[in-house]
Design a protein around this motif. Structure first.
Motif, PDB file in Angstrom:
ATOM      1  N   TRP A  48      10.215 -45.645   9.266  1.00  0.00           N
ATOM      2  CA  TRP A  48       9.868 -45.933  10.659  1.00  0.00           C
ATOM      3  C   TRP A  48      10.848 -44.812  11.310  1.00  0.00           C
ATOM      4  O   TRP A  48      10.353 -44.184  12.505  1.00  0.00           O
ATOM      5  CB  TRP A  48      10.146 -47.349  11.132  1.00  0.00           C
ATOM      6  CG  TRP A  48      11.734 -47.350  11.192  1.00  0.00           C
ATOM      7  CD1 TRP A  48      12.483 -48.038  10.291  1.00  0.00           C
ATOM      8  CD2 TRP A  48      12.699 -47.141  12.137  1.00  0.00           C
ATOM      9  NE1 TRP A  48      13.860 -48.262  10.631  1.00  0.00           N
ATOM     10  CE2 TRP A  48      13.905 -47.600  11.668  1.00  0.00           C
ATOM     11  CE3 TRP A  48      12.733 -46.394  13.357  1.00  0.00           C
ATOM     12  CZ2 TRP A  48      15.067 -47.620  12.408  1.00  0.00           C
ATOM     13  CZ3 TRP A  48      14.028 -46.093  14.211  1.00  0.00           C
ATOM     14  CH2 TRP A  48      15.263 -46.561  13.511  1.00  0.00           C
ATOM     15  N   ARG A  78      -1.690 -52.593  16.951  1.00  0.00           N
ATOM     16  CA  ARG A  78      -1.913 -52.875  15.339  1.00  0.00           C
ATOM     17  C   ARG A  78      -3.557 -52.797  15.117  1.00  0.00           C
ATOM     18  O   ARG A  78      -4.076 -52.329  14.387  1.00  0.00           O
ATOM     19  CB  ARG A  78      -1.339 -53.801  14.937  1.00  0.00           C
ATOM     20  CG  ARG A  78      -1.270 -54.086  13.391  1.00  0.00           C
ATOM     21  CD  ARG A  78      -0.320 -55.323  12.995  1.00  0.00           C
ATOM     22  NE  ARG A  78      -0.888 -56.419  13.510  1.00  0.00           N
ATOM     23  CZ  ARG A  78      -1.912 -57.093  13.615  1.00  0.00           C
ATOM     24  NH1 ARG A  78      -2.845 -56.911  12.506  1.00  0.00           N
ATOM     25  NH2 ARG A  78      -2.258 -58.384  14.318  1.00  0.00           N
ATOM     26  N   GLN A  85      -0.830 -56.939   9.480  1.00  0.00           N
ATOM     27  CA  GLN A  85       0.495 -57.006   9.767  1.00  0.00           C
ATOM     28  C   GLN A  85       1.091 -56.606   8.372  1.00  0.00           C
ATOM     29  O   GLN A  85       2.126 -55.840   8.384  1.00  0.00           O
ATOM     30  CB  GLN A  85       1.000 -58.570   9.967  1.00  0.00           C
ATOM     31  CG  GLN A  85       0.642 -58.882  11.544  1.00  0.00           C
ATOM     32  CD  GLN A  85       0.716 -60.509  11.642  1.00  0.00           C
ATOM     33  OE1 GLN A  85       0.801 -61.117  11.048  1.00  0.00           O
ATOM     34  NE2 GLN A  85       0.886 -60.580  13.008  1.00  0.00           N
ATOM     35  N   LEU A  88       1.037 -52.611   8.152  1.00  0.00           N
ATOM     36  CA  LEU A  88       1.924 -52.231   9.218  1.00  0.00           C
ATOM     37  C   LEU A  88       3.328 -52.314   8.650  1.00  0.00           C
ATOM     38  O   LEU A  88       4.163 -51.308   8.708  1.00  0.00           O
ATOM     39  CB  LEU A  88       1.680 -52.649  10.647  1.00  0.00           C
ATOM     40  CG  LEU A  88       2.748 -52.039  11.495  1.00  0.00           C
ATOM     41  CD1 LEU A  88       2.385 -50.364  11.863  1.00  0.00           C
ATOM     42  CD2 LEU A  88       2.355 -52.750  12.951  1.00  0.00           C
ATOM     43  N   ALA A  89       3.685 -53.362   8.280  1.00  0.00           N
ATOM     44  CA  ALA A  89       5.048 -53.552   7.802  1.00  0.00           C
ATOM     45  C   ALA A  89       5.375 -52.405   6.460  1.00  0.00           C
ATOM     46  O   ALA A  89       6.431 -51.978   6.689  1.00  0.00           O
ATOM     47  CB  ALA A  89       5.321 -54.864   7.307  1.00  0.00           C
ATOM     48  N   GLU A  96       7.037 -58.025   6.578  1.00  0.00           N
ATOM     49  CA  GLU A  96       5.759 -58.663   7.313  1.00  0.00           C
ATOM     50  C   GLU A  96       6.341 -59.607   8.287  1.00  0.00           C
ATOM     51  O   GLU A  96       5.798 -59.475   9.408  1.00  0.00           O
ATOM     52  CB  GLU A  96       4.925 -59.272   6.407  1.00  0.00           C
ATOM     53  CG  GLU A  96       3.594 -59.709   7.312  1.00  0.00           C
ATOM     54  CD  GLU A  96       2.440 -60.213   6.248  1.00  0.00           C
ATOM     55  OE1 GLU A  96       1.530 -60.746   6.905  1.00  0.00           O
ATOM     56  OE2 GLU A  96       2.848 -60.182   5.122  1.00  0.00           O
ATOM     57  N   ILE A  99       7.212 -58.093  11.615  1.00  0.00           N
ATOM     58  CA  ILE A  99       5.932 -57.631  12.467  1.00  0.00           C
ATOM     59  C   ILE A  99       5.433 -58.796  13.254  1.00  0.00           C
ATOM     60  O   ILE A  99       5.052 -58.624  14.285  1.00  0.00           O
ATOM     61  CB  ILE A  99       4.813 -56.786  11.631  1.00  0.00           C
ATOM     62  CG1 ILE A  99       5.234 -55.544  10.889  1.00  0.00           C
ATOM     63  CG2 ILE A  99       3.664 -56.540  12.411  1.00  0.00           C
ATOM     64  CD1 ILE A  99       6.004 -54.645  11.960  1.00  0.00           C
ATOM     65  N   TRP A 102       7.727 -59.322  16.119  1.00  0.00           N
ATOM     66  CA  TRP A 102       7.651 -58.154  17.172  1.00  0.00           C
ATOM     67  C   TRP A 102       6.210 -58.524  18.075  1.00  0.00           C
ATOM     68  O   TRP A 102       6.095 -58.370  19.239  1.00  0.00           O
ATOM     69  CB  TRP A 102       7.168 -57.082  16.714  1.00  0.00           C
ATOM     70  CG  TRP A 102       8.787 -56.489  15.971  1.00  0.00           C
ATOM     71  CD1 TRP A 102       9.874 -57.053  16.016  1.00  0.00           C
ATOM     72  CD2 TRP A 102       8.933 -55.227  15.289  1.00  0.00           C
ATOM     73  NE1 TRP A 102      10.922 -56.258  15.486  1.00  0.00           N
ATOM     74  CE2 TRP A 102      10.170 -55.147  15.054  1.00  0.00           C
ATOM     75  CE3 TRP A 102       7.998 -54.489  14.869  1.00  0.00           C
ATOM     76  CZ2 TRP A 102      10.847 -54.284  14.169  1.00  0.00           C
ATOM     77  CZ3 TRP A 102       8.468 -53.121  14.172  1.00  0.00           C
ATOM     78  CH2 TRP A 102       9.778 -53.294  13.895  1.00  0.00           C
ATOM     79  N   GLU A 103       5.449 -59.295  17.411  1.00  0.00           N
ATOM     80  CA  GLU A 103       4.117 -59.707  18.138  1.00  0.00           C
ATOM     81  C   GLU A 103       4.115 -60.572  19.096  1.00  0.00           C
ATOM     82  O   GLU A 103       3.528 -61.088  19.799  1.00  0.00           O
ATOM     83  CB  GLU A 103       2.885 -59.694  16.848  1.00  0.00           C
ATOM     84  CG  GLU A 103       2.468 -58.501  16.441  1.00  0.00           C
ATOM     85  CD  GLU A 103       1.175 -58.384  15.666  1.00  0.00           C
ATOM     86  OE1 GLU A 103       0.607 -59.441  15.558  1.00  0.00           O
ATOM     87  OE2 GLU A 103       0.673 -57.264  14.909  1.00  0.00           O
ATOM     88  N   PRO A 107       8.630 -55.511  20.221  1.00  0.00           N
ATOM     89  CA  PRO A 107       9.177 -54.504  18.970  1.00  0.00           C
ATOM     90  C   PRO A 107      10.358 -53.916  20.014  1.00  0.00           C
ATOM     91  O   PRO A 107      10.455 -53.829  21.022  1.00  0.00           O
ATOM     92  CB  PRO A 107       8.097 -53.695  18.830  1.00  0.00           C
ATOM     93  CG  PRO A 107       7.149 -53.567  19.896  1.00  0.00           C
ATOM     94  CD  PRO A 107       7.296 -54.930  20.804  1.00  0.00           C
ATOM     95  N   ALA A 111       9.465 -48.515  18.177  1.00  0.00           N
ATOM     96  CA  ALA A 111       8.205 -48.825  17.748  1.00  0.00           C
ATOM     97  C   ALA A 111       6.923 -48.060  18.523  1.00  0.00           C
ATOM     98  O   ALA A 111       5.962 -47.538  17.659  1.00  0.00           O
ATOM     99  CB  ALA A 111       8.013 -50.412  17.833  1.00  0.00           C
TER     100      ALA A 111
END
Length: 125
Positions: A48, A78, A85, A88-89, A96, A99, A102-103, A107, A111
């Motif tokens: 990241w 996303r 998820q 993305l993680a 995961e 994520i 965060w959703e 985040p 992010a």
């Protein structure tokens, strides 16, 4: 006793230097401690971090600011990337469950530039 290896090449340091940012300025833009950046530059940066640096570069070119994302907007981004998820993680170097959280709650500041970088990379794949 921990050995402190200083890597001659560190992609995070290289990218940060290309942005012309000190560790402190970079950390402030991403909403993390300077020691987070310093440690990553002496060791191995998390995915990241490099993505956020690339995203910052894109935002600088566009003369755009970092946006504070809420959970819903993050989930929408996303979705636009068409990744789960879990995927993305993996790309961010997170769990995961992070994520998922965060959703729900939103985040961290870094992010958004990381998602900008992923979107750019998504276009050329």
């Amino acid at each position: 006793m921990r050995k402190n290896k200083h890597n001659a090449y560190n992609e995070l340091r290289t990218a940060r230097n290309k942005l012309g940012l000190t560790q402190q300025a970079f950390a402030e833009q991403l909403g993390v401690a300077r020691t987070t950046i310093s440690n990553a530059e002496m060791n191995q940066p998390r995915p990241w971090m490099v993505l956020a640096c690339i995203g910052l570069s894109t935002l600088n070119i566009l003369n755009a600011d970092i946006k504070h994302l809420n959970g819903e907007t993050f989930a929408q981004l996303r979705g636009r990337l068409q990744v789960t998820q879990a995927v993305l993680a993996l790309r961010l170097g997170m769990a995961e469950s992070t994520i998922v959280t965060w959703e729900r709650r939103g985040p961290p500041l870094w992010a958004y530039p990381a998602m900008v970088a992923l979107a750019s990379m998504h276009m050329i794949q």
